[in-house]
Design a protein around this motif. Structure first.
Motif, PDB file in Angstrom:
ATOM      1  N   LEU A 168       0.750  -1.170   0.251  1.00  0.00           N
ATOM      2  CA  LEU A 168       0.042  -0.368   0.362  1.00  0.00           C
ATOM      3  C   LEU A 168       0.519   0.863   0.431  1.00  0.00           C
ATOM      4  N   PRO A 169       0.041   2.433  -0.229  1.00  0.00           N
ATOM      5  CA  PRO A 169       0.922   3.658   0.024  1.00  0.00           C
ATOM      6  C   PRO A 169       1.252   3.365   1.214  1.00  0.00           C
ATOM      7  N   GLU A 174       0.223   1.821   7.607  1.00  0.00           N
ATOM      8  CA  GLU A 174       0.235   2.688   9.670  1.00  0.00           C
ATOM      9  C   GLU A 174      -1.768   2.451   9.959  1.00  0.00           C
ATOM     10  N   PRO A 175      -2.530   3.004   9.067  1.00  0.00           N
ATOM     11  CA  PRO A 175      -4.263   2.557   8.932  1.00  0.00           C
ATOM     12  C   PRO A 175      -4.552   1.978   9.468  1.00  0.00           C
TER      13      PRO A 175
END
Length: 245
Positions: A168-169, A174-175
């Motif tokens: 992911l970007p 973290e999210p």
């Protein structure tokens, strides 16, 4: 489509509050959900952790409070850059350890709030939502424990997302981990408390589940359901902890 917030289920809030100065500063990370209410303050100077201050108001096992001393021993004197998920996580309370890692990662950042909403299963289906500072950032749908949305993760279980999250970007990694971990913990809402009462039956993945403690750990069973009523996670602890920064 029904919104997650309108369904009964699990709620988790993580709040991170950094305070910085020319010499150093302090950063507070707090977490509350159905089973846990905890906080960690890291004080730092010159990029090094000078003090670790863990608070554990609610935890699921009688042995959990001993993990505070373990966290202090793990991270005091370490560079902030070394306060990572790779340092002795299984020897620690995973939630205190995660909070210390969040605190270090955001020590010179801005205040941040993550909210996780996970619906209880309905006909084998769950919705999992993550909000950052009140705005929806991620929404996943799970059916029979397999993700069906987002499409790029379709067919994976929550514990199989390491490589997917790594792709992911950077600002979503973290999210996504926060939503993954909370979604796994949320499964506990569907397990009767009497079936969660033997720590010795569980793998040694945290402080309490280490063999020498697992045989004496007893389930506390103090649960809160934030999907019912007006109470919000961290509402009662945030002011006290912020006053100590």
């Amino acid at each position: 489509m029904t919104e997650v917030q309108d369904l009964p289920g699990y709620r988790r809030r993580i709040r991170i509050e950094p305070r910085t100065s020319a010499e150093g500063g302090a950063v507070l990370a707090m977490l509350e959900d159905d089973m846990h209410c905890m906080a960690v303050t890291l004080r730092h100077e010159g990029g090094v952790v000078t003090a670790v201050e863990p608070v554990m108001e609610r935890a699921p096992w009688t042995t959990c409070p001993g993990a505070r001393a373990q966290l202090i021993a793990t991270f005091t004197g370490q560079p902030l850059s070394e306060v990572t998920a790779k340092r002795e996580k299984r020897a620690n309370c995973t939630h205190l350890h995660d909070l210390a890692v969040f605190a270090a990662a955001h020590a010179r950042g801005r205040p941040l709030v993550y909210d996780v909403l996970a619906s209880d299963p309905i006909a084998g289906e769950r919705l999992l939502e993550l909000r950052r500072d009140g705005a929806r950032l991620l929404l996943w749908r799970e059916r029979a424990r397999l993700l069906v949305e987002p499409e790029s993760a379709s067919g994976l279980m929550l514990h199989q997302l390491r490589d997917w999250i790594a792709a992911l970007p950077a600002d979503l990694q973290e999210p996504a981990r926060v939503l993954q971990w909370a979604g796994l913990v949320a499964h506990g809402r569907t397990i009767p408390i009497e079936r969660q009462s033997r720590a010795a039956d569980l793998p040694p993945n945290c402080y309490t589940f280490q063999p020498e403690r697992a045989v004496i750990a007893a389930r506390v069973g103090e649960l809160r359901d934030f999907s019912k009523g007006p109470d919000e996670p961290l509402a009662h602890i945030a002011g006290r902890q912020l006053a100590r920064l």
